[in-house]
Scaffold this active site. Sequence first.
Site, PDB file in Angstrom:
ATOM      1  N   ASP A   1     -11.726   0.309   2.049  1.00 53.47           N
ATOM      2  CA  ASP A   1     -10.583   0.085   2.944  1.00 53.47           C
ATOM      3  C   ASP A   1      -9.433   1.063   2.734  1.00 53.47           C
ATOM      4  OD1 ASP A   1     -11.167  -2.231   4.630  1.00 53.47           O
ATOM      5  OD2 ASP A   1     -11.388  -3.325   2.752  1.00 53.47           O
TER       6      ASP A   1
ATOM      7  N   GLU B   1      -1.256   1.720   4.878  1.00 53.63           N
ATOM      8  CA  GLU B   1      -0.066   0.884   5.102  1.00 53.63           C
ATOM      9  C   GLU B   1       0.010  -0.267   4.115  1.00 53.63           C
ATOM     10  OE1 GLU B   1       1.909  -1.285   8.821  1.00 53.63           O
ATOM     11  OE2 GLU B   1      -0.107  -2.010   8.467  1.00 53.63           O
ATOM     12  N   ASP B   2      -1.158  -0.763   3.684  1.00 52.38           N
ATOM     13  CA  ASP B   2      -1.162  -2.000   2.899  1.00 52.38           C
ATOM     14  C   ASP B   2      -0.703  -1.821   1.462  1.00 52.38           C
ATOM     15  OD1 ASP B   2      -1.968  -3.735   4.929  1.00 52.38           O
ATOM     16  OD2 ASP B   2      -4.006  -2.967   4.794  1.00 52.38           O
TER      17      ASP B   2
ATOM     18  N   ARG C   1      -8.937  -4.017  -3.219  1.00 49.37           N
ATOM     19  CA  ARG C   1      -8.057  -2.982  -2.676  1.00 49.37           C
ATOM     20  C   ARG C   1      -6.992  -2.510  -3.676  1.00 49.37           C
ATOM     21  NH1 ARG C   1      -6.179  -3.264   3.205  1.00 49.37           N
ATOM     22  NH2 ARG C   1      -5.906  -1.120   2.551  1.00 49.37           N
TER      23      ARG C   1
ATOM     24  N   ARG D   1      -3.132 -12.960   2.354  1.00 49.87           N
ATOM     25  CA  ARG D   1      -2.963 -11.813   1.451  1.00 49.87           C
ATOM     26  C   ARG D   1      -1.612 -11.786   0.714  1.00 49.87           C
ATOM     27  NH1 ARG D   1      -6.638  -7.658   3.131  1.00 49.87           N
ATOM     28  NH2 ARG D   1      -8.551  -8.792   3.616  1.00 49.87           N
TER      29      ARG D   1
ATOM     30  N   HIS E   1      -2.847 -10.191   9.293  1.00 50.46           N
ATOM     31  CA  HIS E   1      -1.522  -9.828   8.794  1.00 50.46           C
ATOM     32  C   HIS E   1      -0.425 -10.166   9.813  1.00 50.46           C
ATOM     33  CE1 HIS E   1      -3.585  -6.513   6.234  1.00 50.46           C
ATOM     34  NE2 HIS E   1      -3.098  -7.409   5.394  1.00 50.46           N
TER      35      HIS E   1
ATOM     36  N   CYS F   1      -1.748   0.357  10.450  1.00 46.48           N
ATOM     37  CA  CYS F   1      -2.388   0.322   9.120  1.00 46.48           C
ATOM     38  C   CYS F   1      -2.718   1.687   8.557  1.00 46.48           C
ATOM     39  CB  CYS F   1      -3.724  -0.414   9.169  1.00 46.48           C
ATOM     40  SG  CYS F   1      -3.769  -1.830  10.177  1.00 46.48           S
TER      41      CYS F   1
END
Length: 257
Positions: A60, A65-66, A85, A130, A160, A247
């Site tokens: 991923d 962005e995450d 991640r 998350r 999200h 993202c």
Amino acid sequence: MYIAITRAVSPSINRCELTNLERVPIDLDRARTQHSHYEAALSSLGVEVHSLPAEPDLPDAVFVEDVAIVLEECAILTRPGAPSRRAEVASVAKALAPYRKLFTIEAPGTVDGGDVLTVGKNLYVGLSTRSNGSAIEQMHEYLAPFGYTVQGVPVSGCLHLKSAVTQAAANTLLINPEWVEKRHFRGMELIEVDSSEPYAANALLIGENLIYSPAYPKTIRRLEAAGLHPHLVDQSELAKAEGALTCCSLIFGVEFT
Ligand code: CIR
């Protein structure tokens, strides 16, 4: 001017995390081509794109962005909600270090950048699968000295917060009211997605330019009726990995380069 940090699509993208979607095959070449069009669209808007190499063992990792929240005064490195991640953070930290003072979310906090919608000095943080209250408390501690508020917002039905609501113009949000309640965003103009296009709430605003997906023609008509003229970028392959337009980049302003 703006810098965008992006990352090439991982060859292992077909092993990505999935929460709300069934797994379907992702065509790696097509995903890469679409991602290069995304980067080209950013460049055409004057954004300087810093593309990091693919991470073969981190499926991923294209969704940069995450792993960070970049604000004018500082950046916060996240602790992503999916353990698979967490190893994505270090390389993005290195890329951000020349530009921002860095803070770090520590356990038991978890937050994905996709859950953080920044509007001026207000941060809305999705209470999703998350992101949790501990991360919100830590963000508040880091950011209150800079004058930010940090507010948790329940989301349901999507991955999200920014699957459910994003900023489409200075005082305007694009929202799917089925996934997040409108009352959290009083005082702002709200454009609702067409109810037949639930995934349509993710738009990428850069200055006054809006990047948007051609997959949602009915919602595009609503944006146009509001006087907005999005640049269309097809991201249908990465959408199968539950990724959307915001993202795939971390975009922030810089004074000089
Ligand atoms: C994940 O589940 O973490 C990825 N497959 C998708 C992440 C999308 N990121 C985002 O919406 N900010």
